[in-house]
Design an enzyme around this catalytic site. Structure first.
Site, PDB file in Angstrom:
ATOM      1  N   ALA A   1       1.155  -0.272   4.451  1.00  0.00           N
ATOM      2  CA  ALA A   1       0.350   0.963   4.303  1.00  0.00           C
ATOM      3  C   ALA A   1       0.021   1.527   5.526  1.00  0.00           C
ATOM      4  O   ALA A   1       0.081   1.036   6.696  1.00  0.00           O
ATOM      5  CB  ALA A   1      -0.957   0.136   3.759  1.00  0.00           C
TER       6      ALA A   1
ATOM      7  N   GLY B   1       3.225  -3.495   2.049  1.00  0.00           N
ATOM      8  CA  GLY B   1       3.784  -2.740   1.153  1.00  0.00           C
ATOM      9  C   GLY B   1       5.273  -2.345   1.420  1.00  0.00           C
ATOM     10  O   GLY B   1       5.934  -1.723   0.468  1.00  0.00           O
TER      11      GLY B   1
ATOM     12  N   GLU C   1       7.030  -4.819  -0.379  1.00  0.00           N
ATOM     13  CA  GLU C   1       6.804  -4.693  -1.828  1.00  0.00           C
ATOM     14  C   GLU C   1       7.548  -3.470  -2.498  1.00  0.00           C
ATOM     15  O   GLU C   1       8.359  -3.805  -3.535  1.00  0.00           O
ATOM     16  CB  GLU C   1       5.538  -4.377  -2.229  1.00  0.00           C
ATOM     17  CG  GLU C   1       4.476  -5.763  -2.102  1.00  0.00           C
ATOM     18  CD  GLU C   1       3.065  -5.607  -2.166  1.00  0.00           C
ATOM     19  OE1 GLU C   1       2.477  -4.806  -1.558  1.00  0.00           O
ATOM     20  OE2 GLU C   1       2.494  -6.342  -2.929  1.00  0.00           O
TER      21      GLU C   1
ATOM     22  N   GLU D   1      -1.220  -9.599   4.059  1.00  0.00           N
ATOM     23  CA  GLU D   1      -2.296  -9.031   3.535  1.00  0.00           C
ATOM     24  C   GLU D   1      -3.295  -9.960   3.669  1.00  0.00           C
ATOM     25  O   GLU D   1      -4.571  -9.847   4.019  1.00  0.00           O
ATOM     26  CB  GLU D   1      -2.246  -8.406   2.147  1.00  0.00           C
ATOM     27  CG  GLU D   1      -1.689  -7.300   1.919  1.00  0.00           C
ATOM     28  CD  GLU D   1      -0.029  -7.409   1.723  1.00  0.00           C
ATOM     29  OE1 GLU D   1       0.402  -8.514   2.363  1.00  0.00           O
ATOM     30  OE2 GLU D   1       0.628  -6.220   1.794  1.00  0.00           O
TER      31      GLU D   1
END
Ligand code: NAD
Length: 706
Positions: free
Chosen positions: A71, A112, A115, A135
């Site tokens: 992110a 992210g 991911e 995270e």
């Protein structure tokens, strides 16, 4: 490769095509964060590749230094972070692409970023690139399918370890797992193109990680053991256990697991622990930024370091710079003190080698960069000199006088003083603009905090240089103005005053420590004082009694010192200690002394609740912090939090004293202070004007300044 195509109209990616292959490169420095503009650009590029009949396969990679750090933290807590296309939309676009998508991971794919790669049909990576889902470090779990896809890609156990620890793993350690289709040793892009050409020629459908099953011979047994171990270690943090729950759901059908992950993520997002961790994360990044930074200010270059004084702090500070790769000249007043200092540095390094933290070769290399000396002539080349001699103005005066005579023009002259006036020290020299405080904490090679004390005449480039140096030596630096005790120690004074008043009112040291430690502090005030030496506080109290006779103070701590109970170093302080053992044992002699003193105050006996103990100690910190903020000694409330989190053992899950006060609500904090003002020695409880104003307006300390 074709020229980058400008028609993409967006600077956040590059889109190139070559021989029927589309290459989408993230281009959002510094870490290719997946912010809204980047997400949108990638989705558009995917659509474009889909529409181009010549394209048979699509490569996603990172331009610059990394694949993607996840992110874009600049968008955290802003509406943009949730604006379409969201990260979920982007992931879905990749996974549902009719043409195969190959993620080519260079250097780093985190959060992210990983991911996203997990949604590609294929993944290739350079062997030393690192992948991870960090995270948990901000109190969350990977909320974009990471907890469901990673177990399918690397197995339940490996995925659980990665997700619960948040630690990145090198690609080559995961070779052979389903995660990577190929590890590419040399040119990653060339290898990725060859791979893509190959899979582009295959007919679909192309594999999706979501379609795999998580296989484990004894998933329930493994998860139970993991829960037990994590529950014990994670104590005040809910995220690690929630991570396990989410990973556990990966044995279920994919969509069901995804729903559980989502629910866990949203629940964590609202916890005060996660809010605290996110606050600390941003506070640390903000602390390094100068409020009045100007692009015209260019930092000075620093390559040679000198340290004066090879005692507790000087030896530690020299070690910090040796560890960071700098050559260090270490100056002492006499051969004996120099030898003693060197012996300590060496034996600390030997200890690290023995513990396996350092190789013998690394130790030798570091020590080879250390140059011990008794001569100021040796300091002529130094770019930064840090003084750590006795805490006496007269000694500092001699040292800075000599330094002024020999240091090259433009060298930065720093003092590690804890209590002396940095402006007065600067005035010893004819170059006060080059002088500032670098207040390291003990042990300097371990403690992360560095208070950088800006003198009235400190030049902006000197401040910028030292702030820029801090991360290179593994420190988190906070700027403090000049005042007695700077930020951290100044706040300790009212904190200890309350601790002592509590004893007068009938509490015992162990009760106070226990209450504060239960709140989450690494150490209560009395254990901390025994560690630092009770004589240090005694000397400060004597000085302060002269300077501020109006401030009431307790005599109870002086009694301890009058009996020679200075703490661990004398085998007894507020507690008793056995030789060679730092365990604090309740002391019947201290209990007797404190109780007798308490009786002599004539106060009615009462049982003091732990809650009152915690509130009085913590709000004493908060109130002084607010004064510090109002006076401009600290630039931001979050800077104060960073000081307390990194230098004073304040519980991380509470985000620091100022954030904690905001969490409790300033209205409630002021109300408690008013209640304390009606109690014993209540005269010291006057809410700082800033707190009163903010409480009145419904504001927060952090919101007021950052
Ligand atoms: P220390 O007594 O362990 O070491 C001081 C060293 O300075 C001694 O080795 C001494 O020989 C040397 N010295 C004295 N005069 C000198 C001179 N003229 N030239 C060269 N060397 C000289 O003290 P310390 O605890 O390391 O403290 C040093 C400084 O760091 C003080 O200003 C102190 O306030 C500050 N400080 C200490 C701590 C701590 O926890 N000890 C923490 C932060 C800052």
């Amino acid at each position: 490769m074709n020229e980058p195509d400008q028609r993409s109209g967006c600077a956040m990616i590059r889109y190139d095509t070559q021989d029927g292959l589309a290459v989408i490169s993230f281009d959002n420095p510094p870490v290719n964060g997946l912010g809204w503009s980047t997400r949108r650009a990638v989705v558009e590029a995917l659509d474009r590749a889909a529409a181009d009949s010549r394209v048979t396969a699509i490569i996603l990679t990172g331009s610059g230094r990394v694949f993607s750090g996840g992110a874009d933290i600049r968008e955290f807590n802003t509406p943009k972070s949730m604006q379409a296309p969201t990260l979920h939309d982007l992931l879905a676009a990749v996974e549902s692409s009719s043409k195969p998508v190959i993620a080519a991971i260079n250097v780093l794919a985190l959060g992210g970023g990983l991911e996203l790669a997990l949604c590609a049909h294929y993944r290739v990576a350079s062997p030393d690139s690192e992948v991870g889902l960090p995270e948990v470090k901000i109190g969350l779990l990977p909320g974009a399918g990471g907890t469901q896809r990673l177990p399918r890609a690397v197995g339940l156990e490996r995925a659980l370890n990665m997700i619960v620890s948040g630690a990145p793993v090198r690609a080559k350690e995961l070779a052979g797992k389903r995660l990577f289709d190929k590890i590419i040793e040399r040119d990653l892009l060339a290898g990725a193109l060859a791979f893509a050409r190959d899979v582009g020629a295959r007919s679909g459908p192309h594999p999706r990680i979501r379609d795999l099953k998580v296989e484990h011979p004894n998933a329930d047994g493994f998860l139970e053991v993991a829960r037990g171990a994590v529950a014990a270690a994670a104590k005040n943090f809910p995220a690690p256990l929630k991570c396990i729950d989410a990973v556990a759901a990966s044995v279920k059908p994919f969509e069901e697991g995804l729903r559980e992950e989502r629910a866990g993520f949203l629940a964590l997002l609202e916890t005060s622990e996660s809010k605290s961790l996110r606050h600390a994360f941003f506070a640390e990044r903000t602390a390094g930024k100068l409020r009045d930074a100007s692009p015209e200010v260019k930092p000075r270059s620093v390559s040679h370091i000198a340290v004066i004084g090879a005692g507790t702090m000087g030896g530690g500070i020299a070690t910090v710079f040796l560890n960071a790769g700098f050559p260090v000249t270490l100056l002492e007043a006499g051969q004996e003190a120099l030898d003693r200092g060197l012996k300590t540095i060496r034996s600390n390094y030997d200890g690290s080698v023995k513990k396996g933290r350092l190789t013998a070769a690394q130790k030798d290399e570091r020590l080879a960069r250390l140059r011990p000396t008794l001569s100021y002539d040796e300091l002529r080349r130094a770019d930064l000199v840090i003084e750590a001699v006795f805490e006496e103005y007269a000694t500092k005066e001699v040292v800075f006088g000599k330094l002024d005579a020999v240091a090259r023009p433009g060298a930065i002259l720093a003092t590690n003083t804890s209590t002396l006036d940095v402006n007065r020290i600067a005035a010893i020299t004819k170059r006060p603009q080059d002088v500032l405080g670098m207040h390291f904490f003990s042990p300097a090679q371990v403690m992360r905090l560095l208070e950088v004390v800006r003198g009235a005449k400190t030049a902006p480039d000197v401040l910028a240089t030292v702030m820029g140096l801090a991360p290179k030596i593994g420190k988190v630096a906070v700027v403090s103005g000049v005042c007695d005790g700077f930020i951290g120690n100044r706040m300790l004074e009212p904190y200890f005053r309350q601790a002592f008043f509590l004893l007068e009112e009938g509490a015992l040291p162990e009760q106070v420590d226990r209450a504060v430690e239960k709140f989450g502090f690494a150490m209560g005030p009395f254990r901390m004082s025994d560690l630092a030496g009770n004589d240090i506080g005694w000397a400060i109290r004597k000085r302060r009694a002269k300077e501020r006779p109006d401030l009431p103070s307790s005599k109870v701590a002086d009694l301890i010192c009058e009996r020679g109970r200075f703490g661990q170093k004398t085998g007894g302080g507020w507690y008793d200690y056995k030789p060679g053992d730092r365990t604090a044992h309740s002391s019947p002699a201290v209990t007797e002394m404190v109780s007798e003193y308490s009786r002599s105050t004539g106060l009615p006996a009462r049982r003091i609740a732990d809650e009152e103990i915690v509130e009085r100690l913590v709000y004493a910190l908060v109130n002084e912090g607010a004064h510090i903020l109002e006076e401009g000694i600290a630039a931001r409330a979050s800077d104060i939090d960073i000081v307390y989190l990194n230098g004073y053992g304040f519980p991380l899950f509470r985000g620091g004293p100022m954030f904690h006060a905001d969490t409790v609500g300033l209205y409630n904090v002021v109300r408690s202070m008013r209640r304390f003002a009606r109690g014993y020695q209540g005269g010291v409880w006057k809410p700082a004007p800033l707190i009163e104003r903010l409480a009145e307006a419904g504001g927060t300390l952090n919101g007021s300044t950052s």
